[in-house]
Design a protein around this motif. Sequence first.
Motif, PDB file in Angstrom:
ATOM      1  N   GLY A 239       0.618  -0.635  -0.198  1.00 23.30           N
ATOM      2  CA  GLY A 239      -0.046  -0.313   0.011  1.00 23.30           C
ATOM      3  C   GLY A 239       0.484   1.371   0.532  1.00 23.30           C
ATOM      4  N   LEU A 240       0.865   2.170  -0.704  1.00 17.72           N
ATOM      5  CA  LEU A 240       1.469   3.249  -1.300  1.00 17.72           C
ATOM      6  C   LEU A 240       1.166   4.359  -0.986  1.00 17.72           C
ATOM      7  CD1 LEU A 240       3.331   2.136  -4.364  1.00 17.72           C
ATOM      8  CD2 LEU A 240       4.257   1.817  -2.445  1.00 17.72           C
ATOM      9  N   GLN A 241       1.135   5.959   0.254  1.00 13.53           N
ATOM     10  CA  GLN A 241       0.856   7.030   0.311  1.00 13.53           C
ATOM     11  C   GLN A 241       1.889   7.647   0.107  1.00 13.53           C
ATOM     12  OE1 GLN A 241       0.335   8.246   4.587  1.00 13.53           O
ATOM     13  NE2 GLN A 241      -2.354   7.625   4.001  1.00 13.53           N
ATOM     14  N   LEU A 242       2.105   8.506  -1.070  1.00 16.30           N
ATOM     15  CA  LEU A 242       2.502   9.777  -1.301  1.00 16.30           C
ATOM     16  C   LEU A 242       2.784  11.253  -0.587  1.00 16.30           C
ATOM     17  CD1 LEU A 242       2.384   9.489  -5.036  1.00 16.30           C
ATOM     18  CD2 LEU A 242       3.613   7.797  -3.108  1.00 16.30           C
ATOM     19  N   ASN A 243       3.523  11.309  -0.172  1.00 12.73           N
ATOM     20  CA  ASN A 243       3.729  13.198   0.635  1.00 12.73           C
ATOM     21  C   ASN A 243       4.734  13.982   0.251  1.00 12.73           C
ATOM     22  OD1 ASN A 243       2.250  12.100   3.750  1.00 12.73           O
ATOM     23  ND2 ASN A 243       3.357  10.262   2.761  1.00 12.73           N
ATOM     24  N   ILE A 244       3.601  14.944  -0.240  1.00 17.14           N
ATOM     25  CA  ILE A 244       4.238  16.108  -1.234  1.00 17.14           C
ATOM     26  C   ILE A 244       4.354  17.577  -0.042  1.00 17.14           C
ATOM     27  CG2 ILE A 244       4.304  17.003  -3.648  1.00 17.14           C
ATOM     28  CD1 ILE A 244       3.518  14.536  -4.750  1.00 17.14           C
TER      29      ILE A 244
END
Length: 412
Positions: A239-244
Motif C-alpha cells: 500500500g502506497l501513500q505519497l507525501n509531497i
Amino acid sequence: MVCFRLSPVPGSGLLMLCLVLGAVSSYALELNLTNSEKATCLYAKWQMNFTIRYETTNNSHKTVSISDFGAATYNGSFCGDDHNDPQIVMQFGSGFSWIVNFAKESSSYLINSISFSYNTSDTTTFPDAKKKGVLTVNDSVGFQVPLNDIFRCNSLSTLEKDNVVQHYWDVHVQAFVQNGTVSTKEFLCDKDKTLTTTVPVIPTSVPSPTTTPTPKEKPETGSYSVTSSNGTCLLANMGLQLNITQDKVASVININPNTTNATGNCHSKTALLRLSGSNIKYLDFVFAVKNDNRFYLKEVNVSVYLVNGSVFSIANNNLSYWDAPLGSSYMCNKEQTVSVSGAFQINTFNLRVQPFSVMEGKYSTAEECSADSDLNFLIPVAVGVALGFLIIVVFISYMIGRRKSRTGYQSV
C-alpha cells in the motif's frame, strides 16, 4: 568484443565498429566506435527500455515492454565526417531500430534527436495489432555538451510521444572524442546536478508546511509484477501513500491499485518497477544488487500531477532501503517511510517485494524488517509478563486464603 567492418566513407577511411554487448558491470549496452586509425571517435554506454501502447483488433489497447537487446547490431553507426554528422544506429528484435543523431558546434556538440521505429506486423510482439506496418517516433533532444566532456546521466530520463515511452538511465556518451581518448571530465544532466547539490540522501526531517494536509486513511494494498521473456521476474505487494511538499503546501496521495498500471524490466544487477495512473505520470522503484549477495532499493523517481494542475517531479538514486539477501523477499507489514527528499516521502503498508530470483511466479522466504521483528519479539514477552503477573496474583490470593483459614481454628 565483437567488431564489424563497415564500408569506406569518403574522407574518413575505413571504419571499424567494435561492440561490447550484454551486461558489462551494471550496463546493458556499451559501444566504442573507432576510426580508420583505430582511435575511439564515439563512445557510449547506457541502459534503456521501451513501453509501447497499441490498439488491438477488438478496439481495446495493450501495452508491451521492450528490454531485451541481447542480439542488437549497430550496422550504419558512424563517427561523422566533413559532410555528415555522427550517428548511433541500433537494430534489435523483430523490426526494431533506434537512432541517435549528434551535431557539432564550435565548442560543443549536441545530442540532437532520437528516433525509434517498431513494426506492428511482428505477430510475436504485437499478435493482435489493428494497424500493421512500421511506425516511427522522432524526439528532438537538443542537449548541448562541451566538446571535450563526456555526458553523464545516472538518473532516469523519459521521452513520451505517440504511445511510446522511452526510459534511459546510467547514460555515458561522448561524440567527437578528441585524440582517441574518452574524457574523464563529466557534464551532468540536470537531474544528477540536483541530486548532487540539493537532494539529501536520507533526510532526518521534513520541512513544516504552511498548510497542513488532510489526514488520509490507510491506502489499499496492491499487487504488482514485472514479466520478462522468462516469466515473472519481479513481485511487489504494497500500500502506497505519497507525501509531497511543494511551495510550502503539503499533499497526501493514496495510490489506488485498481487504477494503477505496472511495467518495468529485470536485469542481472538492476530491476525497475514503474507505476503509472491517472494522476501519476510515473513512480519508479529501481532495485540493485550489492556485494553479489543482497539487493536493496537504490533509486526512486516520481512525477505526479497535483490538484492545482502543477507537476511535481523529483529523483534520488542514492537510497538504501529494503535490504535483503538475493533469493529471498523483503517484508514489512508495519508502516514504513522511504525518504526520497525533504519534499517527498513514501509511506508503505503491508510491504513485500522480490525484484530478483523469482521462481515460478512466487515469493521466496521473506526477510522481515526490524519493526516486524520487534513486534514478533514483544508478543511472547508480553504473554510471559502477563502469565507472571497472573501467577503472582494467584500466589497472593492463596496466601491470603491460608491466613484466614488459620485464624478460624485458634484455641479458646
